[in-house]
Structures are given as C-alpha cells and as structure tokens.
Design an enzyme around this catalytic site. Structure first.
Site, short mmCIF file in Angstrom:
data_model
loop_
_atom_site.label_atom_id
_atom_site.label_comp_id
_atom_site.label_asym_id
_atom_site.label_seq_id
_atom_site.Cartn_x
_atom_site.Cartn_y
_atom_site.Cartn_z
N CYS A 137 15.77 33.46 30.14
CA CYS A 137 15.80 32.47 31.23
C CYS A 137 14.44 32.39 31.93
O CYS A 137 13.50 31.87 31.35
CB CYS A 137 16.93 32.77 32.20
N HIS A 248 21.61 33.23 28.75
CA HIS A 248 21.77 34.63 29.17
C HIS A 248 22.72 35.41 28.26
O HIS A 248 23.91 35.49 28.57
CB HIS A 248 22.36 34.66 30.59
N GLU A 250 23.14 38.46 28.18
CA GLU A 250 23.66 39.65 28.87
C GLU A 250 24.86 39.32 29.76
O GLU A 250 25.52 40.23 30.24
CB GLU A 250 22.56 40.32 29.70
#
Ligand code: NAG
Ligand code: NAG
Ligand code: NAG
Ligand code: NAG
Length: 325
Positions: A137, A248, A250
């Site tokens: 990002c 993202h 994660e």
C-alpha cells in the site's frame, strides 16, 4: 524444486545486471530469516486515543503476524534515527517490509527512513549482496516515488474498503512473484474479490510511463477503484528483488474491525494471502545477513514489545506495537 529455482533466477539476473564475469552463487538457504518492518508516526486516530503516552511510532501487528506465519522473525525499524542505526540494522536483517500508512514525504520519519533503507538496499544488491524489499500500500507508493527519483506520480482515487480480484498482465506468470504460484492461488486471485484495498492514491500505467519508470519494473496486475479507474495493483523491479502490492495481504487473516466492511476473510482469501507471505519470506531466505551477536539479535526482535489491543477502541488495526524510542 523450490530450492533450485532461486539459484537459476539469481544467475540470470546476475547476467542482466552486468555481473556476467563474476559468478554470483546463490547463498545457501537461510532458514532463520529475520525481516525488518518499518515503523511510522501514529495516525491521528491512534494519537487521539494514546497520544498522552507520548509514543513516537507504531507498527500494526498484522504485518508482524503475516511474516511470522511464513517462518520469519521480525525486527521493528525505528524512525528518526541516525544513519549508523540503519546501516547496522540492514546488515543484520534479511529483508525489509515497508507497510501501509498515511504519509511518506521526506518530512515524515517513515519517508526519510524508507528512503535511507531503499538506497542502502540498492547498494547492497549492486554489490551482489541479495536484499529483498516488499512494499504494501503506502510502501508500494513510496517505492514508486523513490524509483521515480522522488517524483510523485500518484493521483487521487477511491479504493477504500474495496475487495477485488487481480487482473493479471500478459506475462505475469514469468515474474518472480507469480511464477512459483500454484494454479490454485492464481485462479483465486484472478476470479474472486480476495485482495483488501484501502488506498486513496493510485498510480496508473500511463502515470508510470510519464514518470519514466515503466522500463524499470514489470507491472504484474491491475484492479479498478470505486469510480472505475484502473490502477496498478502489483509490480516488481526488473533489476532488484523489490516487490510491491497496492492491496493488503496481511489483513484477511489478521484484521477484523467492524468499521471496515469489506476485508475478505474467506478461506480462499487466507490461502492467497499466505502465498504472498511465503513468497517474501522465501526471498529473505536468500540473504545471509546476521546480527553480530545473539544478544543483539534478541534485544532487537519484536518479542521485546507487547502489542496493544487497539481494535477494542474501533481502530483500523486490531493490535499495534507502540514505540517511544
Ligand atoms: C508526555 O509528555 C508530556 C509533555 O512533555 C508530559 O507532561 C507527560 O508526563 C508525558 N507522559 C508520559 C506518560 O510520559
Ligand atoms: C524533500 O524532497 C524534496 C523533493 O526532492 C526536496 O526539495 C526537499 O529538500 C526534501 N526535504 C528534506 C527535508 O529532505
Ligand atoms: C503463462 O500464461 C500464458 C497465458 O495464460 C500461458 O500460455 C503460458 O503457458 C503461461 N506460462 C507459464 C510459464 O506458465
Ligand atoms: C465501537 O463500535 C461499536 C459498534 O458501532 C459501538 O457499539 C461501540 O460503542 C464502539 N466503541 C468505542 C470504544 O468507540
């Protein structure tokens, strides 16, 4: 197989970089990789809640868990330190993850530290010392900005809280990131909304062409924002082991805030997110950097800090590591 492939890739990239005369042997696989995660200034929302504790920086714990899940340990990298701190840390770790965040300009400690580490990583790789970087990002955007010679090619867009598939570019399957991907991962990414997007800046292929960096990178996939703008979602450097995604990976397994409605949590979203973690940790296995002593390694690891449960106050991140130094 997975052990052989990096050796071939390294040998080829060594030739492309003009090191044909010197044979760069791939380092033996480092099965104790340690990855640095760059910290950043507190967001306004975190500052409002925890400001009186005078924290100077933080890391969202999801990035730490993401890397740990794939077999790495994590060292937090602090902001606003002297140069020797960054040279010491980069020579001790096996890769760098630049996480998402709010602001990367060189007035921010995150932007300044990111630039220092990026330049050090270029030097290491130019010397044949393999050192990978992953940008997520804002980390993706920071890498683009630095590659463009600190020229900001981003435009305002709206891809906030949007789950998307990836629209792969032709040849993506020859890239470092995706050539090892099993078809299960590629098929899910291509057809299901499994990437979590939270960005209000985008770069397009046209903007990268104007910024004159389109020949330095391979654009691997695009996605579209809420208004239908098609933007670059994943790229890798042609020369260096630098990789970046605008989404993202994660978040699906580690961020559960109910403020955001569209973080994918399906079994398939976890499967593909794990692929990115394993890919990058496997890249870090190619670096043989070590801390000078076991004591220094132990005192540097994230285990010296306890995460705070920020999700209980409806913050974007469920858990954060806060730092005062
Ligand atoms: C935070 O900084 C303020 C202003 O310097 C100080 O008064 C306060 O005691 C500090 N708080 C903590 C928890 O250290
Ligand atoms: C930040 O970068 C800009 C653009 O390259 C430059 O003009 C400025 O001097 C830099 N500021 C600092 C504090 O490094
Ligand atoms: C990459 O994808 C193309 C088109 O989908 C396919 O024809 C080609 O065989 C693939 N190459 C590899 C190395 O998987
Ligand atoms: C968090 O959001 C929930 C649901 O909107 C609300 O009920 C709760 O009061 C909020 N908690 C805090 C600490 O803001």
């Amino acid at each position: 197989m997975s052990l052989l492939r990096p050796i071939v890739v390294l040998a080829l990239s060594a030739v492309c970089m003009g090191y044909a005369a010197t044979v760069i042997t791939a380092p033996s696989s480092n099965n104790r990789p340690i990855i640095g995660v760059l910290s950043q200034e507190l967001s306004r929302s975190l500052e409002n809640e925890w400001g009186e504790l005078n924290y100077t920086s933080f890391i969202a714990a999801s990035y730490v868990k993401f890397l740990e899940s794939a077999g790495a340990r994590v060292v937090p990298i602090k902001i606003n330190r002297e140069m020797s701190y960054y040279t010491d840390v980069i020579n001790s770790i096996n890769g760098l993850l630049i996480p998402g965040g709010a602001n990367f300009y060189n007035t921010s400690g995150y932007g300044l530290a990111g630039e220092i580490l990026y330049n050090l990583a270029i030097d290491l790789n130019n010397q044949g010392d393999y050192f990978p970087i992953w940008g997520t990002c804002l980390g993706f955007e920071l890498l683009i900005y630095l590659m463009a010679g600190k020229d900001d090619p981003r435009i305002v867009c709206d891809a906030w809280d949007k789950a998307d598939p990836l629209d792969f570019e032709i040849g993506f399957n020859k890239s470092k990131i995706f050539s090892p991907a099993p078809s299960s991962v590629v098929d899910i990414l291509a057809t299901e909304p499994v990437t979590a997007n939270f960005h209000r800046w985008c770069v397009t292929k046209e903007l990268l062409t104007e910024a004159n960096i389109v020949n330095d990178i391979d654009i691997l996939a695009t996605s579209v924002d809420h208004e239908g703008l098609r933007y670059v979602a994943a790229f890798e450097s042609k020369t260096y082991p630098f990789f970046a995604v605008q989404f993202h990976p994660e978040k699906p397994a580690y961020e559960w805030n109910i403020r955001e409605k569209n973080i994918p949590h399906t079994a398939n979203s976890i499967h593909v997110s794990s692929y990115f973690a394993e890919f990058f940790v496997n890249e870090a296995r190619k670096s043989t950097h070590q801390f000078p002593t076991l004591e220094k390694e132990r005192s540097s690891l994230i285990y010296n800090y306890a995460p705070t449960y920020t999700g209980a106050a409806n913050k974007t991140y469920d858990q954060c590591y806060f730092f005062t130094d």
